[in-house]
Write an enzyme that holds these catalytic residues in place. Structure first.
Site, short mmCIF file in Angstrom:
data_model
loop_
_atom_site.label_atom_id
_atom_site.label_comp_id
_atom_site.label_asym_id
_atom_site.label_seq_id
_atom_site.Cartn_x
_atom_site.Cartn_y
_atom_site.Cartn_z
N THR A 211 0.85 -1.19 0.00
CA THR A 211 0.00 0.00 0.00
C THR A 211 0.88 1.23 0.00
OG1 THR A 211 -1.83 1.14 1.13
CG2 THR A 211 -0.23 0.04 2.53
N HIS A 267 2.51 -11.49 14.18
CA HIS A 267 3.53 -11.99 15.11
C HIS A 267 3.28 -13.45 15.52
CE1 HIS A 267 7.06 -11.52 17.33
NE2 HIS A 267 6.82 -10.39 17.96
#
Length: 291
Positions: A211, A267
């Site tokens: 993006t 994560h």
């Protein structure tokens, strides 16, 4: 995502043997105690409820507009992503001077040869595709406790449409395309996106997303992962900045073209070492551009 479990099993409780209270004559009933302010600790009369006219006037100056179908889908998808993935964002500064000079030198010839403008996005996509080849652990998705490694590298490029909504067309097998192929593919998909001509196949199957915050002159951002992917790259604006350069004669201050890259990652499967090395690979590729 951890689901809330229903309450524990019901427990039968014996009803106490209660003797009905004697009826009190309404005339002899005690008057209600006045309310007590929790702040001052003194008695105060209860404020009357606002009339309907007052409630209506308090909403003046506000226009309520329902989200359209696409915006509702985006909203639900973003909330789901934050609930699904523990987001971590890593940031690096990239010296884009070599790439800027190369583009300036070749953009006119590129436009004549390929029929599309030469932007920085094809080079960034190429660097990202190379990084995904080098670090296949980022080109994955998660199902429960299983990690699904994707055999194809399909890079989505987020595009802002004329109505303000966001859509992510996908460049399939980006690692197999050269710079010209990437430029043509990105330009074609972006053009279709802006006039709502994308097909379901154009937006399906992405394994990684880029993006571009730089389009809006932003330095950087912390993008939300496009599920079921596990990472997304944010691209900032390119600006001229003074920088310390090492030379054989010693350190000097020079004007360089700088840009921030931010990588948000899941994560659960991408730790700091993997995310940092992946992002540094892209930085190094762009800083040593040699097309």
């Amino acid at each position: 995502m951890i689901r809330k479990q229903n309450g524990g099993a019901g427990v039968a409780v014996a009803k106490p043997d209660v003797t009905p209270a004697p009826k009190v004559n309404a005339a002899a009933a005690p008057k209600p105690v006045s309310a007590v302010s929790p702040v001052q600790g003194t008695s105060a009369s209860v404020a009357p409820r606002p009339s309907s006219a007052t409630a209506t006037s308090s909403a003046e100056g506000i226009e309520v507009k329902e989200m359209d179908r696409v915006r509702r889908m985006i909203a639900d998808h973003m909330v789901m992503s934050k609930h699904t993935s523990p987001h971590v964002t890593t940031l690096v500064e990239v010296d884009m001077t070599k790439l800027v000079k190369w583009r300036e030198k070749n953009k006119e010839a590129f436009l004549k040869r390929e029929g599309v403008k030469l932007t920085y996005m094809p080079a960034i996509t190429e660097a990202t595709a190379k990084a995904l080849v080098a670090y296949p652990q980022v080109n994955v998705s998660v199902e429960g406790y299983n990690i699904l490694f994707k055999k194809h590298i399909n890079v989505g490029i987020a595009v802002s449409q004329n109505d303000g909504n966001l859509i992510v067309p996908v460049v399939r097998d980006a690692d197999r395309l050269n710079l010209s192929g990437l430029a043509i593919a990105i330009d074609g998909l972006a053009a279709k996106a802006r006039v709502n001509k994308l097909t379901p196949d154009d937006i399906a199957g992405g394994t990684f997303t880029i993006t571009n915050f730089g389009t809006f002159k932003s330095l950087f951002g912390t993008p939300i992962i496009n599920q079921p992917q596990v990472a997304i790259l944010g691209v900032g604006v390119i600006e001229k900045k003074p920088a310390v350069m090492e030379t054989p004669e010693g350190d000097v201050i020079a004007i360089r073209h700088k840009m921030y890259l931010s990588l948000s990652y899941d994560h659960r499967v991408v730790d700091g070492s993997l995310g940092g090395n992946f992002l540094y690979f892209i930085k190094n590729y762009l800083e040593n551009w040699n097309e």
